[in-house]
Design a protein around this motif. Structure first.
Motif, mmCIF file in Angstrom:
data_model
loop_
_atom_site.group_PDB
_atom_site.id
_atom_site.type_symbol
_atom_site.label_atom_id
_atom_site.label_comp_id
_atom_site.label_asym_id
_atom_site.label_seq_id
_atom_site.Cartn_x
_atom_site.Cartn_y
_atom_site.Cartn_z
ATOM 1 N N SER A 123 -32.447 92.047 44.702
ATOM 2 C CA SER A 123 -31.225 92.709 44.348
ATOM 3 C C SER A 123 -30.387 92.138 43.307
ATOM 4 O O SER A 123 -29.465 92.768 42.820
ATOM 5 C CB SER A 123 -30.285 92.802 45.490
ATOM 6 N N THR A 124 -30.482 90.948 42.972
ATOM 7 C CA THR A 124 -29.693 90.301 42.134
ATOM 8 C C THR A 124 -30.540 89.318 40.925
ATOM 9 O O THR A 124 -31.665 88.784 41.142
ATOM 10 C CB THR A 124 -28.683 89.194 42.615
ATOM 11 N N GLY A 125 -29.940 89.104 39.859
ATOM 12 C CA GLY A 125 -30.299 88.317 38.808
ATOM 13 C C GLY A 125 -31.519 88.958 38.150
ATOM 14 O O GLY A 125 -31.835 90.051 38.251
ATOM 15 N N PHE A 126 -32.077 88.171 37.041
ATOM 16 C CA PHE A 126 -33.192 88.398 36.140
ATOM 17 C C PHE A 126 -34.493 88.268 36.763
ATOM 18 O O PHE A 126 -34.224 87.713 37.932
ATOM 19 C CB PHE A 126 -33.041 87.633 34.836
ATOM 20 N N VAL A 127 -35.635 88.904 36.400
ATOM 21 C CA VAL A 127 -36.739 88.775 37.034
ATOM 22 C C VAL A 127 -37.069 87.303 37.349
ATOM 23 O O VAL A 127 -37.768 86.818 38.340
ATOM 24 C CB VAL A 127 -38.022 89.397 36.237
ATOM 25 N N GLU A 128 -36.812 86.286 36.140
ATOM 26 C CA GLU A 128 -37.189 84.827 36.264
ATOM 27 C C GLU A 128 -36.235 84.206 37.495
ATOM 28 O O GLU A 128 -37.042 83.435 38.184
ATOM 29 C CB GLU A 128 -36.766 84.179 35.107
ATOM 30 N N GLN A 129 -35.187 84.677 37.677
ATOM 31 C CA GLN A 129 -34.175 84.064 38.710
ATOM 32 C C GLN A 129 -34.865 84.501 40.033
ATOM 33 O O GLN A 129 -35.144 83.738 40.899
ATOM 34 C CB GLN A 129 -33.137 84.669 38.460
ATOM 35 N N ARG A 130 -35.447 85.698 40.081
ATOM 36 C CA ARG A 130 -35.969 86.225 41.431
ATOM 37 C C ARG A 130 -37.124 85.424 41.754
ATOM 38 O O ARG A 130 -37.457 85.107 43.051
ATOM 39 C CB ARG A 130 -36.199 87.807 41.393
ATOM 40 N N ILE A 131 -38.116 85.313 40.752
ATOM 41 C CA ILE A 131 -39.166 84.679 40.997
ATOM 42 C C ILE A 131 -39.122 83.094 41.405
ATOM 43 O O ILE A 131 -39.416 82.719 42.572
ATOM 44 C CB ILE A 131 -40.139 84.544 39.846
ATOM 45 N N MET A 132 -38.062 82.361 41.054
ATOM 46 C CA MET A 132 -37.790 81.182 41.306
ATOM 47 C C MET A 132 -37.072 81.197 42.762
ATOM 48 O O MET A 132 -37.091 80.034 43.561
ATOM 49 C CB MET A 132 -36.609 80.675 40.405
ATOM 50 N N THR A 133 -36.290 82.257 43.047
ATOM 51 C CA THR A 133 -35.679 82.271 44.427
ATOM 52 C C THR A 133 -36.799 82.412 45.408
ATOM 53 O O THR A 133 -36.734 81.846 46.470
ATOM 54 C CB THR A 133 -34.630 83.386 44.613
ATOM 55 N N ALA A 134 -37.761 83.182 45.185
ATOM 56 C CA ALA A 134 -38.908 83.533 46.065
ATOM 57 C C ALA A 134 -39.641 82.316 46.419
ATOM 58 O O ALA A 134 -40.138 82.024 47.439
ATOM 59 C CB ALA A 134 -39.915 84.643 45.441
ATOM 60 N N PHE A 135 -39.929 81.554 45.334
ATOM 61 C CA PHE A 135 -40.832 80.438 45.221
ATOM 62 C C PHE A 135 -40.190 79.221 46.233
ATOM 63 O O PHE A 135 -40.802 78.508 46.844
ATOM 64 C CB PHE A 135 -41.232 79.726 44.002
ATOM 65 N N LEU A 166 -34.857 81.160 59.532
ATOM 66 C CA LEU A 166 -35.059 82.772 59.106
ATOM 67 C C LEU A 166 -33.791 83.297 58.090
ATOM 68 O O LEU A 166 -34.200 83.962 57.425
ATOM 69 C CB LEU A 166 -35.053 83.513 60.718
ATOM 70 N N ARG A 167 -32.658 82.376 58.354
ATOM 71 C CA ARG A 167 -31.566 82.974 57.593
ATOM 72 C C ARG A 167 -31.965 82.652 55.892
ATOM 73 O O ARG A 167 -31.520 83.386 55.073
ATOM 74 C CB ARG A 167 -30.132 82.207 58.080
ATOM 75 N N PHE A 168 -32.478 81.187 55.662
ATOM 76 C CA PHE A 168 -32.798 81.060 54.445
ATOM 77 C C PHE A 168 -33.838 81.941 53.913
ATOM 78 O O PHE A 168 -33.747 82.301 52.784
ATOM 79 C CB PHE A 168 -33.243 79.393 54.673
ATOM 80 N N LEU A 169 -34.935 82.051 54.527
ATOM 81 C CA LEU A 169 -35.950 83.001 54.276
ATOM 82 C C LEU A 169 -35.481 84.313 54.102
ATOM 83 O O LEU A 169 -35.637 84.841 53.019
ATOM 84 C CB LEU A 169 -36.920 83.028 54.913
ATOM 85 N N MET A 170 -34.834 85.039 54.997
ATOM 86 C CA MET A 170 -34.285 86.367 54.722
ATOM 87 C C MET A 170 -33.247 86.588 53.610
ATOM 88 O O MET A 170 -33.137 87.658 53.058
ATOM 89 C CB MET A 170 -33.728 86.850 56.130
ATOM 90 N N THR A 171 -32.419 85.506 53.416
ATOM 91 C CA THR A 171 -31.407 85.600 52.425
ATOM 92 C C THR A 171 -32.248 85.649 51.052
ATOM 93 O O THR A 171 -31.611 86.297 50.190
ATOM 94 C CB THR A 171 -30.410 84.261 52.369
ATOM 95 N N SER A 172 -33.188 84.643 50.954
ATOM 96 C CA SER A 172 -33.974 84.592 49.627
ATOM 97 C C SER A 172 -34.465 86.078 49.485
ATOM 98 O O SER A 172 -34.577 86.210 48.253
ATOM 99 C CB SER A 172 -35.096 83.572 49.705
ATOM 100 N N ALA A 173 -35.221 86.368 50.376
ATOM 101 C CA ALA A 173 -36.050 87.642 50.225
ATOM 102 C C ALA A 173 -34.870 88.869 49.550
ATOM 103 O O ALA A 173 -35.006 89.794 48.769
ATOM 104 C CB ALA A 173 -36.311 88.456 51.541
ATOM 105 N N VAL A 174 -33.724 88.974 50.318
ATOM 106 C CA VAL A 174 -32.775 89.888 49.815
ATOM 107 C C VAL A 174 -32.404 89.773 48.282
ATOM 108 O O VAL A 174 -32.243 90.622 47.598
ATOM 109 C CB VAL A 174 -31.327 89.891 50.750
ATOM 110 N N LEU A 175 -32.101 88.381 48.014
ATOM 111 C CA LEU A 175 -31.493 88.124 46.677
ATOM 112 C C LEU A 175 -32.520 88.269 45.572
ATOM 113 O O LEU A 175 -32.144 88.679 44.723
ATOM 114 C CB LEU A 175 -31.266 86.641 46.815
ATOM 115 N N MET A 176 -33.719 88.003 45.992
ATOM 116 C CA MET A 176 -34.895 88.354 44.997
ATOM 117 C C MET A 176 -34.954 89.774 44.904
ATOM 118 O O MET A 176 -35.642 90.311 43.940
ATOM 119 C CB MET A 176 -36.153 87.499 45.256
#
Length: 320
Positions: free
Chosen positions: A164-176, A152-162
């Motif tokens: 609020s931070t980075g370019f759209v490409e980085q957010r997509i990679m974080t989500a995947f 849950l920490r990993f998934l929730m962290t990824s959701a927050v990061l995608m």
């Protein structure tokens, strides 16, 4: 969070609408918003600064004593759960523990993630709604288990990061990365799927599998995501359905392994942004399904969304 509660103010009673209280998993949690919250929040947004906006009290439901190690999972659950809900980092900072006589027995001064004052972007949570207690009832107990809490920490962290931070490409990679983690846990670890079958599904197939299991539609709403729908409709050499999982997986692959130096996903302006909207939508709903939440949410891809415009999660009326 707000719930009108009549509380004592010295020798008189005052109406205060900034208190939220609940009993969850044997813990009584009370959160109070500071009276000048609106003014402070406006200043924080202007200065992009951090300040304490709420205070919280955590006790055992039966009033019994507890140790710092026993309450730490609750504080961790609140930090990650509320951050995922708000779409930005919030934290129960500077916790202190008092004994029955009110003497200080424990305190923690640590560096916790906290986002400077700003709006919540694509947050799914409506903070004035009535589902906060149900949501926390779903998440707080899950953090007691070490492995479950890590996921849950990993998934929730990824959701927050995608969000609020980075370019759209980085957010997509974080989500995947988060979605691949979740599909591995759901299909392979819990579901017992063989490694060969898991690999054979491919990224789009695995995403489609967990979406179907949760009752989350895989189709693309062309009224809202018109560029994404046109992209997958015109795509060549498509294996499997021309749906959302296929579209976002292909765009993720094009970001990592572009077939042309400039890539083909940037020609229709806004296509990559629509892919980000959809993959964030998928991750949000899959995480809510993972914790068995059955309340309402704000859809990040809904057209002409109004403030407070919420809807039930897709599996709300399904049998548990």
């Amino acid at each position: 969070m707000s719930a009108p509660t009549r509380i004592t103010g010295g020798d008189k009673f005052e109406w205060f609408t900034g208190r939220w209280a609940a009993i969850i998993d044997g813990w009584k949690i009370v959160i109070d918003r500071r009276p000048d919250h609106s003014d402070v929040w406006a200043l924080l947004r202007e200065k992009q600064a951090i300040a304490i906006t709420h205070v919280m009290e955590v006790r055992r439901e039966d009033g019994s004593c507890f140790t710092a190690s026993e309450v730490k999972p609750v504080l961790t659950a609140l930090q990650f759960s509320l951050s995922f809900a708000a779409g930005r980092w919030v934290a129960p900072a500077l916790p202190v523990g008092l004994d029955a006589s009110g003497h200080l027995r424990w305190q923690e001064w640590g560096t916790l993630h906290c986002t400077p004052g700003r709006s919540s972007g694509l947050a799914w949570w409506w903070h004035d709604g009535n589902d906060t207690e149900e949501y926390l009832r779903c998440t707080i107990p899950r953090f007691k288990d070490e492995e479950d809490g890590f996921t849950l920490r990993f998934l929730m962290t990824s959701a927050v990061l995608m969000n609020s931070t980075g370019f759209v490409e980085q957010r997509i990679m974080t989500a995947f990365s988060a979605i691949e983690h979740l599909t591995w846990v759901v299909l392979k670890v819990r579901g017992g799927m063989s490694k060969r079958a898991y690999d054979r599904l491919g990224a789009a197939g695995r995403l489609r599998e967990v979406l179907n299991h949760a009752g989350i539609p895989c189709g693309i709403d062309g009224q809202v995501l018109s560029k994404l729908e046109a992209y997958i409709t015109a795509a060549q050499s498509v294996e499997g359905p021309r749906d959302g999982p296929t579209a976002v997986a292909r765009i993720r692959n094009e970001i990592v392994h572009p077939k042309e130096p400039r890539g083909t996903i940037y020609t229709p302006k806004g296509l990559v942004q629509e892919a980000w909207f959809l993959v964030y939508h998928y991750l949000t709903l899959l995480l809510l399904f993972e914790v068995a939440y059955r309340g309402s949410y704000q859809s990040v891809i809904k057209e002409d969304r109004w403030y407070g415009d919420v809807e039930p999660v897709p599996w709300a009326n399904q049998s548990p």
